[in-house]
Design a protein around this motif. Structure first.
Motif, mmCIF file in Angstrom:
data_model
loop_
_atom_site.group_PDB
_atom_site.id
_atom_site.type_symbol
_atom_site.label_atom_id
_atom_site.label_comp_id
_atom_site.label_asym_id
_atom_site.label_seq_id
_atom_site.Cartn_x
_atom_site.Cartn_y
_atom_site.Cartn_z
ATOM 1 N N CYS A 1 0.681 -1.205 -0.050
ATOM 2 C CA CYS A 1 -0.039 -0.019 0.191
ATOM 3 C C CYS A 1 0.804 1.284 -0.039
ATOM 4 C CB CYS A 1 -1.050 0.239 1.195
ATOM 5 S SG CYS A 1 -2.329 -0.915 0.864
ATOM 6 N N TYR A 2 2.054 1.294 0.680
ATOM 7 C CA TYR A 2 2.855 2.459 0.659
ATOM 8 C C TYR A 2 3.544 2.682 -0.598
ATOM 9 C CZ TYR A 2 7.080 5.117 2.014
ATOM 10 O OH TYR A 2 8.064 6.106 2.204
ATOM 11 N N CYS A 3 3.766 1.406 -1.422
ATOM 12 C CA CYS A 3 4.237 1.841 -2.562
ATOM 13 C C CYS A 3 3.371 2.515 -3.684
ATOM 14 C CB CYS A 3 4.789 0.409 -3.051
ATOM 15 S SG CYS A 3 6.449 0.198 -2.016
ATOM 16 N N ARG A 4 1.934 1.952 -3.546
ATOM 17 C CA ARG A 4 1.099 2.391 -4.554
ATOM 18 C C ARG A 4 0.443 3.726 -4.022
ATOM 19 N NH1 ARG A 4 -1.936 -3.271 -4.701
ATOM 20 N NH2 ARG A 4 -0.359 -4.540 -5.695
ATOM 21 N N THR A 5 0.337 4.060 -2.951
ATOM 22 C CA THR A 5 -0.418 5.207 -2.700
ATOM 23 C C THR A 5 -0.039 6.533 -3.224
ATOM 24 O OG1 THR A 5 -1.355 6.437 -0.739
ATOM 25 C CG2 THR A 5 0.796 5.988 -0.688
ATOM 26 N N GLU A 6 -1.108 7.366 -3.491
ATOM 27 C CA GLU A 6 -0.528 8.730 -3.978
ATOM 28 C C GLU A 6 -0.792 9.447 -2.834
ATOM 29 O OE1 GLU A 6 0.699 8.938 -6.723
ATOM 30 O OE2 GLU A 6 -0.022 7.137 -7.925
ATOM 31 N N PRO B 1 -4.495 -1.553 -22.592
ATOM 32 C CA PRO B 1 -3.458 -2.487 -22.702
ATOM 33 C C PRO B 1 -3.637 -3.439 -21.294
ATOM 34 C CG PRO B 1 -2.707 -0.414 -22.755
ATOM 35 C CD PRO B 1 -3.912 -0.128 -22.702
ATOM 36 N N LEU B 2 -2.975 -4.504 -21.290
ATOM 37 C CA LEU B 2 -2.944 -5.539 -20.123
ATOM 38 C C LEU B 2 -2.250 -4.644 -19.001
ATOM 39 C CD1 LEU B 2 -2.009 -9.075 -21.544
ATOM 40 C CD2 LEU B 2 -3.906 -8.458 -20.404
ATOM 41 N N ARG B 3 -1.161 -4.310 -19.417
ATOM 42 C CA ARG B 3 -0.235 -3.406 -18.262
ATOM 43 C C ARG B 3 -1.252 -2.481 -17.521
ATOM 44 N NH1 ARG B 3 5.308 -1.138 -17.329
ATOM 45 N NH2 ARG B 3 4.722 1.013 -16.597
ATOM 46 N N ARG B 4 -2.121 -1.516 -18.105
ATOM 47 C CA ARG B 4 -2.760 -0.640 -17.678
ATOM 48 C C ARG B 4 -3.788 -1.312 -16.613
ATOM 49 N NH1 ARG B 4 -3.332 4.363 -16.447
ATOM 50 N NH2 ARG B 4 -5.379 4.953 -16.113
ATOM 51 N N ILE B 5 -4.286 -2.435 -17.456
ATOM 52 C CA ILE B 5 -5.560 -3.041 -16.407
ATOM 53 C C ILE B 5 -4.995 -3.487 -15.325
ATOM 54 C CG2 ILE B 5 -7.100 -4.967 -16.565
ATOM 55 C CD1 ILE B 5 -7.411 -4.867 -19.413
ATOM 56 N N ARG B 6 -3.755 -4.207 -15.073
ATOM 57 C CA ARG B 6 -3.140 -4.523 -14.054
ATOM 58 C C ARG B 6 -2.888 -3.325 -13.046
ATOM 59 N NH1 ARG B 6 -0.604 -9.752 -12.836
ATOM 60 N NH2 ARG B 6 0.032 -8.377 -10.876
ATOM 61 N N PHE B 7 -2.391 -2.360 -13.461
ATOM 62 C CA PHE B 7 -2.140 -1.276 -12.681
ATOM 63 C C PHE B 7 -3.394 -0.605 -12.135
ATOM 64 C CE2 PHE B 7 -2.297 3.515 -12.367
ATOM 65 C CZ PHE B 7 -0.814 3.510 -11.552
ATOM 66 N N LEU B 8 -4.444 -0.596 -12.669
ATOM 67 C CA LEU B 8 -5.770 -0.282 -12.301
ATOM 68 C C LEU B 8 -6.205 -1.385 -11.245
ATOM 69 C CD1 LEU B 8 -7.241 2.005 -13.622
ATOM 70 C CD2 LEU B 8 -9.152 0.265 -13.986
ATOM 71 N N MET B 9 -6.036 -2.567 -11.222
ATOM 72 C CA MET B 9 -6.466 -3.427 -10.264
ATOM 73 C C MET B 9 -5.506 -3.280 -9.175
ATOM 74 S SD MET B 9 -6.679 -6.917 -12.376
ATOM 75 C CE MET B 9 -7.951 -7.462 -13.525
ATOM 76 N N ASP B 10 -4.267 -2.826 -9.194
ATOM 77 C CA ASP B 10 -3.372 -2.552 -8.048
ATOM 78 C C ASP B 10 -3.938 -1.594 -7.174
ATOM 79 O OD1 ASP B 10 -1.838 -4.659 -8.786
ATOM 80 O OD2 ASP B 10 -0.283 -3.429 -9.484
ATOM 81 N N LEU B 11 -4.172 -0.510 -7.902
ATOM 82 C CA LEU B 11 -4.882 0.898 -7.245
ATOM 83 C C LEU B 11 -6.224 0.364 -6.442
ATOM 84 C CD1 LEU B 11 -4.629 3.837 -9.641
ATOM 85 C CD2 LEU B 11 -3.841 3.455 -7.276
ATOM 86 N N LEU B 12 -7.117 -0.433 -7.235
ATOM 87 C CA LEU B 12 -8.327 -0.841 -6.487
ATOM 88 C C LEU B 12 -7.966 -1.696 -5.274
ATOM 89 C CD1 LEU B 12 -10.462 -1.437 -9.940
ATOM 90 C CD2 LEU B 12 -10.586 0.576 -8.173
ATOM 91 N N GLU B 13 -7.001 -2.310 -5.415
ATOM 92 C CA GLU B 13 -6.605 -3.155 -4.201
ATOM 93 C C GLU B 13 -6.324 -2.210 -3.080
ATOM 94 O OE1 GLU B 13 -3.523 -6.021 -4.832
ATOM 95 O OE2 GLU B 13 -3.609 -6.609 -3.059
#
Ligand code: ADP
Ligand code: MG
Length: 611
Positions: free
Chosen positions: A372-377, A468-480
């Motif tokens: 969470c620390y790595c992904r937070t804005e 793109p797949l990468r973008r979908i993954r990134f979004l999932m990370d944020l949503l997590e």
């Protein structure tokens, strides 16, 4: 003598830091204590000062053999008779220590926890006068702590066999309530005074960079910090090897440290860094406990550590001298794989199956907070302080995220699509699957596994074709991170999170903060760096450092055992010309003044003449 004279006379400090005086008063008054302070907060003084005020000896339980030796060397130089008992002693040395201990020659004895169970040690302890038992790194007693050591569980039983119960004091930098409770219970502390000091380190700048290419990002960061000394932490030995080579190839003065090196090389490399013969230390987390190099200008994590406890401890080695310093983490989602691998393969042979399982679950819980620390804005310092249970303002103004531009995007629709895809897949095949497969279905991949499971037939297949797949993954990370999705740690399966039902019903909007990508992800950190003057210590400081080096080499100890950099800096500022002026320097006690004063005063006299 009172606590102030002990502090001045033996340690050369004029005032106590936050928490120290209270803890010392309680111990001296016969009360147990639990002291929680961040790395570098000054926990050692808390038990070393009372050790000089009690009539009996102080036992210090400490997990690290390498640290004991330097601590004892430091104490001896400060005029405090001390010894350590651990497996590095030969039988003859051991006998000698016991003999001297029986004669009451030591004020402080460091001992490894495993030693408490041995017959010889118990025999000695039963007839000795033990006034204080201090447990350093006390979180090692808890299975919820990041470095569980079963040996620590024996401490309470050891105390029970003593004819007279000593004051028991526990110290840690770990912040979670669970661990603190565990410490109190397992050590059976009696009505302890609890002191938790602030965890903020205002001079540290925190940032998380998510670079496309880590190597480039690292080189850029190091090149822009040419004047500074710092540490690059890697997750594994092999990446230490790789990165150290790479840096050397690029003309950066670097050395390395990990548990796979011979003792001799480890020592040399550590000293090269300690003595500033090498500018950058590339290391695993094996490096650093007990490192007192005060001029560490940056700590860069090349990979994500496995918990925020580890991160804060490692990053906290920057800027101990109070100068501004940078703590930067380079993050890619591949780091999570490495972290999981390390958790699954943790060496825990000395734990039983139930303990292993507990440790593993706790490890995953900690990993989640780290991710969470790595992904937070949001504010990074805020995240850290919340984790350590401390209130804080919403924005600190001194971290990467507070400086960075973010954009608010409405992601309600796309979140609904992702959630419904997860549920359709579950309906179709009867179980949840991982992020990659869900992303492939959303993207409409004609992947073998997708087709084998018949997932191309579900209604959400290909619904995010244009992403793109990468973008979908990134979004999932944020949503997590935001709680809309949940990843079950063991099998990494993706499930709807707590907030999911409301989103699917349309009762809740999903707003995400997204980084506005600058041309280079490193830009903020670079700009920060350019704004900042690199501290210059000047010629006298260098002369004093040379004197310290000479003494340290002659006595075969690390430089900080003679004097810390902070002490040299204060000396260069105060320019003492007599022994009594010398005693005014912060960190100069009476014994050290008598022992080393003449050498430094001579250097100052020579400096005066040449001016
Ligand atoms: P911790 O174990 O909490 O990480 P240490 O005990 O190693 O921290 O202390 C960190 C540094 O702070 C050391 O260099 C020590 O000399 C210094 N220090 C501790 N107490 C004081 C004090 N009261 N005044 C000045 N410096 C101090
Ligand atoms: Mg310590």
């Amino acid at each position: 003598m009172d606590k102030f004279s002990v502090l001045k006379r033996f340690f050369g400090h004029t005032s106590f830091r936050e928490g120290q005086a209270e803890l010392i008063d309680a111990m001296v008054g016969g009360r147990d204590v639990l002291g929680v302070m961040p790395t570098g907060g000054g926990k050692s003084v808390c038990y070393q000062v009372p050790a000089m005020l009690f009539s009996g000896v102080t036992l210090v339980i400490s997990p690290l053999i390498s640290l004991m030796k330097d601590q004892v060397a430091s104490l001896k130089r400060a005029g405090i008779p001390a010894a350590f008992i651990n497996s590095s002693l030969t039988p003859r040395q051991l006998t000698l220590v016991f003999e001297r201990a029986a004669q009451g020659q030591y004020r402080i004895i460091y001992v490894a926890p495993e030693r408490l169970e041995t017959e010889g040690f118990r025999r000695w302890a039963k007839q000795a006068e033990i006034s204080l038992l201090a447990v350093d790194e006390a979180h090692c007693i808890s299975q919820w702590g990041q470095d569980f050591r079963p040996g620590y569980l024996k401490i309470a039983d050891f105390i029970d066999i003593l004819p007279k119960r000593p004051v028991v004091a526990a110290f840690t930098a770990t912040a979670t309530d669970l661990v603190r409770q565990d410490i109190e219970e397992r050590l059976r502390l009696c009505d302890p005074l609890r002191v938790v000091t602030g965890f903020d380190r205002p001079n540290l700048f925190f940032d998380v960079i998510r670079p496309k290419n880590k190597v480039d990002a690292l080189l850029q960061l190091l090149i822009s910090r040419r004047e500074q000394s710092g540490i690059v932490y890697c997750a594994t030995r092999s990446s230490v090897e790789q990165i150290c080579h790479l840096l050397c190839d690029h003309g950066i003065s670097a050395t390395r440290y990990h548990a796979g090196l011979e003792d001799e090389e480890r020592r040399t490399n550590q000293e090269d860094f300690q003595f500033d013969r090498k500018r950058v230390m590339v290391a695993t987390n094996a490096f650093g406990m007990g490192i007192d190099k005060s001029n560490v200008g940056f700590v860069i994590h090349y990979q994500m550590p496995k918990s925020l406890e580890s991160y804060y401890q490692e990053a906290g080695r920057a800027g101990r001298d109070g100068e501004k310093a940078d703590c930067i983490l380079l993050y890619t989602s591949a780091d999570e794989k490495t972290a999981r691998f390390l958790i699954e393969n943790r060496n825990s042979e000395d734990l039983n199956a139930e303990q292993q399982e507990q440790v593993r679950l706790a490890d995953y819980e900690r990993l989640r907070a780290m991710i969470c620390y790595c992904r937070t804005e949001s504010c990074l310092r805020g995240q850290l302080l919340s984790y350590f249970g401390q209130a804080h303002p919403q924005n600190c103004g001194n971290c990467g995220n507070c400086h960075r531009k973010v954009r608010r995007v409405d992601a309600t629709k796309i979140t609904q699509m992702i959630l419904s895809c997860i549920m359709r897949i579950k309906e179709k095949i009867g179980y949840y699957v991982g992020k990659t497969l869900v992303a492939q279905v959303l993207h409409g991949s004609e992947n073998k596994r997708v087709l084998a499971l018949g997932l191309e037939q579900i209604p959400t297949y290909g619904i995010l074709q244009e992403q793109p797949l990468r973008r979908i993954r990134f979004l999932m990370d944020l949503l997590e991170t935001e709680g809309y999705l949940r990843v079950e740690p063991q099998h990494e399966t993706l499930r709807p999170g707590q907030a999911a039902p409301a989103v699917l019903r349309g009762d809740r909007k999903v707003e995400l903060l997204v980084r506005v990508r600058s041309k280079s992800e490193n830009e903020t950190a670079l700009r920060q760096q350019q704004k900042r003057k690199v501290p210059e210590h000047g010629a006298l400081y260098e002369a004093l450092r040379a004197v310290r080096l000479e003494i340290a080499q002659k006595e075969r100890v690390p430089a900080y055992v003679v004097f810390s950099n902070a002490t040299l800096a204060d000396m260069a500022k105060k320019v003492p010309r007599t022994l009594s002026e010398f005693l005014e320097v912060s960190g100069v006690g009476e014994i050290k003044a008598a022992r080393y004063g003449a050498f430094f005063l001579a250097a100052i006299a020579a400096y005066d003449e040449n001016r």
